[in-house]
Write an enzyme that holds these catalytic residues in place. Structure first.
Site, mmCIF file in Angstrom:
data_model
loop_
_atom_site.group_PDB
_atom_site.id
_atom_site.type_symbol
_atom_site.label_atom_id
_atom_site.label_comp_id
_atom_site.label_asym_id
_atom_site.label_seq_id
_atom_site.Cartn_x
_atom_site.Cartn_y
_atom_site.Cartn_z
ATOM 1 N N HIS A 227 0.847 -1.187 0.000
ATOM 2 C CA HIS A 227 0.000 0.000 0.000
ATOM 3 C C HIS A 227 0.895 1.254 0.000
ATOM 4 C CE1 HIS A 227 -2.543 3.099 1.945
ATOM 5 N NE2 HIS A 227 -3.540 2.494 1.329
ATOM 6 N N PRO A 228 0.406 2.395 -0.479
ATOM 7 C CA PRO A 228 1.250 3.597 -0.528
ATOM 8 C C PRO A 228 1.787 4.077 0.814
ATOM 9 C CG PRO A 228 -0.607 3.863 -1.999
ATOM 10 C CD PRO A 228 -0.837 2.576 -1.256
ATOM 11 N N ARG A 229 1.155 3.699 1.945
ATOM 12 C CA ARG A 229 1.694 4.078 3.250
ATOM 13 C C ARG A 229 2.879 3.221 3.656
ATOM 14 N NH1 ARG A 229 -1.091 6.219 7.590
ATOM 15 N NH2 ARG A 229 0.858 5.805 8.688
ATOM 16 N N LYS A 230 3.151 2.148 2.926
ATOM 17 C CA LYS A 230 4.246 1.259 3.290
ATOM 18 C C LYS A 230 5.556 1.772 2.695
ATOM 19 C CE LYS A 230 1.221 -1.273 5.368
ATOM 20 N NZ LYS A 230 -0.013 -0.494 5.096
ATOM 21 N N VAL A 231 6.672 1.141 3.086
ATOM 22 C CA VAL A 231 7.992 1.632 2.678
ATOM 23 C C VAL A 231 8.179 1.495 1.171
ATOM 24 C CG1 VAL A 231 10.481 1.339 2.994
ATOM 25 C CG2 VAL A 231 8.940 1.155 4.955
#
Length: 387
Positions: A182-186
């Site tokens: 997901h875009p919140r991940k690294v």
């Protein structure tokens, strides 16, 4: 505006996606297969299977283990609701236990009291990228003959010391590890997930279930010089990753060591800037863990209102998030039997905030965040102390 997170995507990722589009193969295909091989090699796992997101990865993990109605799965309530949902979507019952307040991860000391004859698995969440105490967790799981699944949604690039050796999360410590992109991940593929395992039979089941239970993958049928009639051996799902996503993921994976190094530098700078602020508790790595710092979570001093602090920072153009949610407080799980004390989980949600952190964050922006937080807390801390 300083955002809570920002993915690092550049021309390399755009070129890779464009090449996949122009190749004519846009669904699960050669890019997915390459991404799986490269991710497995990166974490040190014999097998990696790409899927549509981490929620589907968790559900596939449980489905491959034949977890279903009447079964119980122990996990932390203090996690994004997808962890609990993946259990319920299999018809099983999530049994919530509390977290260690130092790491925000499931407390291995609380597992024994939660184990019953119906317990089939433990899902341990590497919360915010901070590794769980896998040595203690695997000891409990092995002693009781229970499967350990790692919810490694946030943990790509994190490391743990096992028997004196540093190993990446995703190398099989439990039986299965599940990742999110997901875009919140690294690293990100927009949406996407991955399962890793050392068990060839489990990997075979993942691949069967992710594609409707189809006996022959598309890549085999399209590449064959003979007509092949597939069969549908079990009731499966459409949990496939696209080749455009995988092409982006391969470029992101190349960046991962650099992204983790830069996030670690940002975390170290926060520790310098905020370390002397009275009453504010900063995150810290156990000596056996190296976080990828997917999130940077601070615990506010007693007596301060979480929402007010967050709103005042937002008014200054600084985005934050509250402490990680507790699933047992949400409507789908609020009426479930409360079997165990979850006080640390609730305190972590109510008194913690996540500060902005991303690889390209500048020192000036960090200083701005730190100054705003210090100005927000100082008069309130003094007032609380005076009372």
């Amino acid at each position: 505006m300083i955002p809570i997170a920002m993915p690092l995507l550049a021309e390399e990722e755009a070129d890779a996606a464009r090449a996949a589009v122009l190749s004519g193969w846009v669904s699960q295909g050669p890019q997915v297969a390459a991404f799986e091989r490269e991710f497995a090699a990166f974490v040190g796992a014999p097998f990696a299977c790409a899927v549509s997101n981490c929620t589907t990865a968790l559900q596939l993990a449980l489905a491959a283990l034949d977890v279903g109605p009447g079964d119980e799965v122990i996990t932390a309530s203090h996690s994004f609701i997808a962890t609990a949902n993946s259990i319920r979507n299999q018809g099983a019952v999530p049994i919530f236990v509390d977290v260690d307040p130092e790491t925000y991860n499931i407390d291995p000391r609380r597992l024994a009291d939660a184990i019953t004859p119906r317990t089939r698995a433990i899902i341990a969440v590497h919360q915010m990228g901070m590794p769980c105490d896998l040595a203690a967790l695997t000891a409990v799981a092995d002693r009781h003959g229970i499967t350990l699944i790692e919810d490694a949604a946030c943990a790509a690039g994190s490391e743990i010391q096992i028997k004196g050796n540093w190993e990446r999360i995703g190398k099989p410590h439990g039986r299965i590890a599940c990742f999110s992109f997901h875009p919140r991940k690294v690293i990100t593929t927009g949406e996407g997930g991955m399962l890793t395992t050392a068990d060839a039979e489990l990997d075979r089941k993942f691949r069967l279930l992710r594609q409707h239970g189809m006996s022959v993958p598309d890549t085999v049928r399209h590449g064959s010089s003979q007509v092949i009639f597939e069969e549908y051996l079990v009731s499966g799902y459409n949990y496939r990753m696209t080749d455009m996503q995988a092409a982006i993921g391969r470029k992101q994976l190349e960046r991962l060591p650099e992204l983790v190094a830069r996030r670690r530098a940002v975390a170290a700078r926060y520790a310098e800037l905020l370390g002397n602020l009275e009453g504010l508790r900063l995150p810290a790595e156990p000596k056996w863990a190296r976080s990828n710092w997917q999130s940077y979570c601070v615990r506010l001093p007693n007596g301060l209102d979480q929402r007010s602090v967050m709103q005042n920072l937002l008014d200054q153009g600084i985005a934050t998030r509250r402490g990680i949610m507790c699933s047992h407080r949400e409507p789908p799980y609020a009426m479930a039997a409360r079997l165990h004390d979850l006080r640390h989980s609730e305190l972590s949600q109510d008194r913690s905030i996540l500060l902005p952190i991303y690889a390209q964050m500048s020192e000036d922006d960090q200083a701005r965040v730190a100054d705003a937080l210090m100005e927000e807390l100082r008069p309130r801390v003094q007032s609380v102390i005076a009372v």
